[in-house]
Design a protein around this motif. Structure first.
Motif, PDB file in Angstrom:
ATOM      1  N   ASP A   1      -0.330  -7.373   0.473  1.00 32.84           N
ATOM      2  CA  ASP A   1      -0.336  -6.238   1.392  1.00 32.84           C
ATOM      3  C   ASP A   1      -1.743  -5.735   1.691  1.00 32.84           C
ATOM      4  OD1 ASP A   1       1.432  -4.352   2.817  1.00 32.84           O
ATOM      5  OD2 ASP A   1       0.328  -2.893   1.604  1.00 32.84           O
TER       6      ASP A   1
ATOM      7  N   LYS B   1      -6.723  -1.342   2.532  1.00 35.40           N
ATOM      8  CA  LYS B   1      -6.167  -0.148   3.172  1.00 35.40           C
ATOM      9  C   LYS B   1      -6.615   1.118   2.440  1.00 35.40           C
ATOM     10  CE  LYS B   1      -2.101  -2.394   5.087  1.00 35.40           C
ATOM     11  NZ  LYS B   1      -0.675  -2.611   4.950  1.00 35.40           N
TER      12      LYS B   1
ATOM     13  N   VAL C   1      -4.602  -1.898 -13.858  1.00 29.47           N
ATOM     14  CA  VAL C   1      -3.311  -2.130 -14.494  1.00 29.47           C
ATOM     15  C   VAL C   1      -3.494  -3.207 -15.544  1.00 29.47           C
ATOM     16  CG1 VAL C   1      -0.963  -2.930 -14.089  1.00 29.47           C
ATOM     17  CG2 VAL C   1      -2.063  -1.449 -12.456  1.00 29.47           C
TER      18      VAL C   1
ATOM     19  N   ILE D   1      -5.969   4.088  -5.841  1.00 25.13           N
ATOM     20  CA  ILE D   1      -5.489   2.716  -5.587  1.00 25.13           C
ATOM     21  C   ILE D   1      -6.649   1.725  -5.693  1.00 25.13           C
ATOM     22  CG2 ILE D   1      -4.457   1.184  -3.849  1.00 25.13           C
ATOM     23  CD1 ILE D   1      -2.889   3.628  -2.835  1.00 25.13           C
TER      24      ILE D   1
ATOM     25  N   LYS E   1      -1.870  -5.751 -16.730  1.00 19.82           N
ATOM     26  CA  LYS E   1      -1.678  -7.116 -16.245  1.00 19.82           C
ATOM     27  C   LYS E   1      -0.432  -7.065 -15.375  1.00 19.82           C
ATOM     28  CE  LYS E   1      -0.236 -10.672 -18.750  1.00 19.82           C
ATOM     29  NZ  LYS E   1      -0.129 -11.579 -19.899  1.00 19.82           N
ATOM     30  N   PRO E   2      -0.438  -7.661 -14.201  1.00 18.51           N
ATOM     31  CA  PRO E   2       0.785  -7.609 -13.388  1.00 18.51           C
ATOM     32  C   PRO E   2       1.949  -8.215 -14.155  1.00 18.51           C
ATOM     33  CG  PRO E   2      -1.039  -8.550 -12.153  1.00 18.51           C
ATOM     34  CD  PRO E   2      -1.485  -8.429 -13.561  1.00 18.51           C
ATOM     35  N   MET E   3       3.125  -7.613 -13.980  1.00 16.51           N
ATOM     36  CA  MET E   3       4.307  -8.169 -14.625  1.00 16.51           C
ATOM     37  C   MET E   3       4.511  -9.593 -14.115  1.00 16.51           C
ATOM     38  SD  MET E   3       5.616  -5.839 -16.562  1.00 16.51           S
ATOM     39  CE  MET E   3       7.340  -6.178 -16.770  1.00 16.51           C
ATOM     40  N   PRO E   4       4.918 -10.511 -14.992  1.00 15.53           N
ATOM     41  CA  PRO E   4       5.032 -11.908 -14.569  1.00 15.53           C
ATOM     42  C   PRO E   4       6.014 -12.106 -13.425  1.00 15.53           C
ATOM     43  CG  PRO E   4       5.258 -11.687 -16.942  1.00 15.53           C
ATOM     44  CD  PRO E   4       5.246 -10.318 -16.392  1.00 15.53           C
ATOM     45  N   GLU E   5       7.016 -11.215 -13.326  1.00 16.59           N
ATOM     46  CA  GLU E   5       8.009 -11.442 -12.277  1.00 16.59           C
ATOM     47  C   GLU E   5       7.529 -10.995 -10.897  1.00 16.59           C
ATOM     48  OE1 GLU E   5       8.271  -9.323 -14.750  1.00 16.59           O
ATOM     49  OE2 GLU E   5       9.465  -7.553 -14.265  1.00 16.59           O
ATOM     50  N   ILE E   6       6.346 -10.350 -10.866  1.00 18.97           N
ATOM     51  CA  ILE E   6       5.837  -9.884  -9.577  1.00 18.97           C
ATOM     52  C   ILE E   6       5.105 -11.021  -8.869  1.00 18.97           C
ATOM     53  CG2 ILE E   6       4.238  -8.284  -8.468  1.00 18.97           C
ATOM     54  CD1 ILE E   6       6.752  -7.043  -9.593  1.00 18.97           C
TER      55      ILE E   6
ATOM     56  N   PHE F   1       0.837  -1.201   0.000  1.00 17.75           N
ATOM     57  CA  PHE F   1       0.000   0.000   0.000  1.00 17.75           C
ATOM     58  C   PHE F   1       0.875   1.256   0.000  1.00 17.75           C
ATOM     59  CE2 PHE F   1      -2.141   3.367   2.474  1.00 17.75           C
ATOM     60  CZ  PHE F   1      -3.218   3.581   1.639  1.00 17.75           C
TER      61      PHE F   1
ATOM     62  N   ILE G   1      11.607  -8.928 -19.431  1.00 20.56           N
ATOM     63  CA  ILE G   1      11.326 -10.335 -19.096  1.00 20.56           C
ATOM     64  C   ILE G   1      10.999 -11.145 -20.352  1.00 20.56           C
ATOM     65  CG2 ILE G   1       8.880  -9.880 -18.583  1.00 20.56           C
ATOM     66  CD1 ILE G   1       9.988 -12.042 -16.165  1.00 20.56           C
TER      67      ILE G   1
ATOM     68  N   ALA H   1      -3.609  -4.020  -0.097  1.00 21.72           N
ATOM     69  CA  ALA H   1      -3.560  -2.604  -0.475  1.00 21.72           C
ATOM     70  C   ALA H   1      -4.954  -2.048  -0.727  1.00 21.72           C
ATOM     71  CB  ALA H   1      -2.691  -2.425  -1.707  1.00 21.72           C
TER      72      ALA H   1
ATOM     73  N   ILE I   1      -7.407   1.260  -9.556  1.00 19.26           N
ATOM     74  CA  ILE I   1      -6.327   1.009 -10.516  1.00 19.26           C
ATOM     75  C   ILE I   1      -6.747  -0.113 -11.451  1.00 19.26           C
ATOM     76  CG2 ILE I   1      -4.002   0.033 -10.793  1.00 19.26           C
ATOM     77  CD1 ILE I   1      -3.336   1.184  -8.051  1.00 19.26           C
TER      78      ILE I   1
ATOM     79  N   LYS J   1       0.594 -10.173  -4.620  1.00 17.20           N
ATOM     80  CA  LYS J   1       0.619  -9.047  -3.684  1.00 17.20           C
ATOM     81  C   LYS J   1      -0.140  -9.425  -2.419  1.00 17.20           C
ATOM     82  CE  LYS J   1       1.008  -5.836  -7.454  1.00 17.20           C
ATOM     83  NZ  LYS J   1       0.521  -4.699  -8.188  1.00 17.20           N
TER      84      LYS J   1
ATOM     85  N   ARG K   1      17.190 -16.122 -13.005  1.00 15.36           N
ATOM     86  CA  ARG K   1      16.029 -17.019 -12.920  1.00 15.36           C
ATOM     87  C   ARG K   1      15.853 -17.844 -14.191  1.00 15.36           C
ATOM     88  NH1 ARG K   1      11.380 -13.684 -10.810  1.00 15.36           N
ATOM     89  NH2 ARG K   1      10.866 -13.539 -12.950  1.00 15.36           N
TER      90      ARG K   1
END
Lengths: 414, 151
Positions: free
Chosen positions: B84, B89, B72, B67, B74-79, A162, A247, B86, B70, B82, A281
């Motif tokens: 948290d 919050k 987005v 927030i 598509k989350p990046m594959p390396e992430i 967050f 990537i 978020a 959002i 999540k 990786r």
């Protein structure tokens, strides 16, 4: 004609804005335009040959802790504008654009006591100060290569907590930019796709946007005669920039034969680790090499000696490395995002593949690598395309045409 | 004493004195029974403080809302996933800022002294705290090379 440029960071060795300022002002001056520049640090030292440069202060304290400012900056931080900057940066707001535009507004007030300008050209600042600046009765154009919404979106994809999301929201001054850009006389952007993007991001009407392709130094970027190294790929760009889609390039490397190697022109570990972590990786450490920062001569040499330049981007405002490689007669393989389809002619100067598709990227790379004749033909056509479309003199002529159009319209309306 | 250090001490003294004066006259004096000023006087103070307070609260709400909404690509594959919370919050942030804004507006309606005093104290003390912190940094930063012990 006398034009005033506003640029909050002016050094050509510190980023795109400085390069743009340096080359465009030089070519405009060659066309007879008298140039003044109000600029923030890091300063563009070599401009004095063709422009009058007026420097504004900025402490550049973003992401520096107060205790690490050093004695000089600590003394200066208590002056009004610097304290505003200090306050904003401590709140995680990137305040450089706000404070630069404010300083420029007052600097221009002083300049107008002795000078007159036909046009003001803002370089990607879009700070609040431009709005009252319109009161001086001079038309204002701005150059925006791509809206910061793209950068923010790319950051969102990497933010985990967050706190990270919140500081990302605070960092980008999108509300300010949206408000200011719609109050200026014309927006110059470097591609048709960029114009559409500005419409989507900031609601700028299409008739208020002019497309002027970015320039590049086609004399500096020309093939140096080095022998081409077979089976070599080149990537030029910021490896920490999530929009580069590295990537997918690394995954494509795993689909290519072991003999094919990749050279990355950027810092590797220990300075920058994101890309290297991905490389580990994928288990391709032996096939990827980082050059670190290189001189222009070395960069030209790399463009001239590697077989293919690859860009696996998810978005590109212009895609300068593709144009630079083409100018050095190097074929390119790029993704169909942003302005890359306008820079690269598919099947002529390179190949364009869908983004986020490692298989398509690998196939296109193999197609170019295994055909020397195709490489030479694409290289020659690439050089021709850059000289005709992306040379700085061409960009300056097109920019001057926009100035004349804006000034005509402004005088008609007033 | 070097001029830089003098600025540092001045920053500390001025910020501490201003903070003390603000807290003493703004709070202590009122607590012991000084009458609330007239309606016109109240709103003369309330409007600027209200604008700043609401700007801060709106910014807080806007952060939470951004927030929450959002989209987005598509989350990046390396992430990695999540974890948290978020969005939860962000929802709480929106709720808190709305509640504070409502409380503030109600306080203004009642012409409450505290509706002005609390946000004014927060804003003033944050700014004075920054000046104080710069002063501390100035006087504790070494601006000359350390003396050569051998000489």
């Amino acid at each position: 004609m006398r034009a005033l440029f506003l640029c909050y960071r002016g050094n050509p060795f510190c980023g795109g804005q400085g390069i743009y300022l340096y080359h465009l002002t030089r070519e405009l001056a060659a066309l007879g335009v008298e140039i003044d520049v109000i600029v923030g640090p890091p300063y563009p030292d070599p401009l004095e040959g063709w422009a009058d440069v007026y420097k504004t202060e900025n402490l550049n304290i973003w992401s520096i802790r107060t205790r690490h400012f050093g004695p000089d900056k600590l003394q200066r931080v208590l002056s009004p504008w610097n304290f505003v900057d200090y306050f904003l940066t401590r709140m995680h707001v990137f305040g450089e654009m706000e404070t630069f535009s404010g300083r420029a507004f007052f600097k221009l007030r002083d300049l107008l006591r002795t000078r007159r300008y036909d046009i003001i050209h803002d370089v990607q600042c879009l700070g609040w100060g431009l709005v009252p600046m319109r009161g001086y009765g001079i038309p204002i154009v701005t150059t925006v290569h791509h809206p910061l919404t793209r950068d923010r979106e790319a950051d969102f994809t990497h933010d985990k907590s967050f706190w990270e999301l919140m500081t990302t929201v605070l960092f980008y001054p999108l509300t300010m930019q949206r408000f200011v850009i719609n109050r200026l006389d014309r927006v110059i952007t470097s591609s048709t796709e960029g114009a559409e993007e500005l419409g989507r991001a900031f609601g700028v009407r299409r008739d208020r946007i002019s497309v002027v392709y970015n320039g590049m130094d086609v004399e500096m970027f020309r093939n140096d005669g080095s022998e081409r190294e077979p089976d070599t790929l080149l990537f030029v760009g910021n490896t920490e920039d999530h929009k580069k889609g590295l990537i997918y390039l690394f995954e494509a490397m795993t689909l290519l034969p072991e003999r094919i190697t990749l050279t990355i022109v950027d810092e590797g570990p220990p300075v920058r680790t994101s890309a290297f972590n991905m490389i580990k990786r994928f288990g391709i450490e032996d096939r990827v090499r980082f050059t670190g920062k290189v001189s222009l001569d070395r960069l030209v040499n790399l463009y001239s000696s590697k077989a293919v330049l690859v860009m696996s981007s998810l978005y590109e405002g212009f895609g300068l490395p593709a144009a630079e490689a083409m100018a050095c007669e190097t074929p390119v393989v790029v993704t169909a995002v942003g302005s890359l389809p306008e820079v690269v002619a598919h099947n002529e100067t390179g190949l364009i593949v869908p983004p986020e598709n490692p298989r398509a990227l690998a196939d296109a790379i193999m197609m170019v690598l295994k055909d020397k004749k195709l490489q030479r033909s694409m290289g020659k056509k690439g050089r021709m395309r850059t000289v005709e479309n992306f040379a700085w003199p061409v960009a300056a002529q097109n920019t001057l045409a926009v100035y004349e159009d804006v000034i005509r319209a402004y005088r008609r309306a007033s | 004493m070097p001029r830089a250090k003098i600025y540092g001490y001045l920053a500390i003294i001025v910020s501490l004195a201003a903070a003390f004066a603000f807290l003493y006259f703004g709070f202590y004096d009122t607590i012991i029974g000084r009458p609330i000023p007239s309606s016109a006087s109240y709103y003369a103070i309330a409007i600027p403080i209200g604008v700043v307070t609401l700007a801060v609260l709106v910014t807080g709400f806007w952060i939470g809302w951004t927030i929450l909404t959002i989209q987005v690509v598509k989350p990046m594959p390396e992430i990695v996933e999540k974890k948290d919370y978020a969005k939860a919050k962000a929802f709480l942030l929106c709720l808190a800022t709305l509640a504070l804004a409502a409380l503030f507006a109600y306080g203004l309606y009642l012409q409450s002294f505290w509706a002005l005093a609390v946000p004014a104290a927060v804003i003033t003390l944050v700014i004075l705290g920054m000046v104080f912190w710069v002063g501390i940094a100035i006087i504790t930063t070494r601006n000359t090379l350390p003396a050569d012990k051998n000489s």
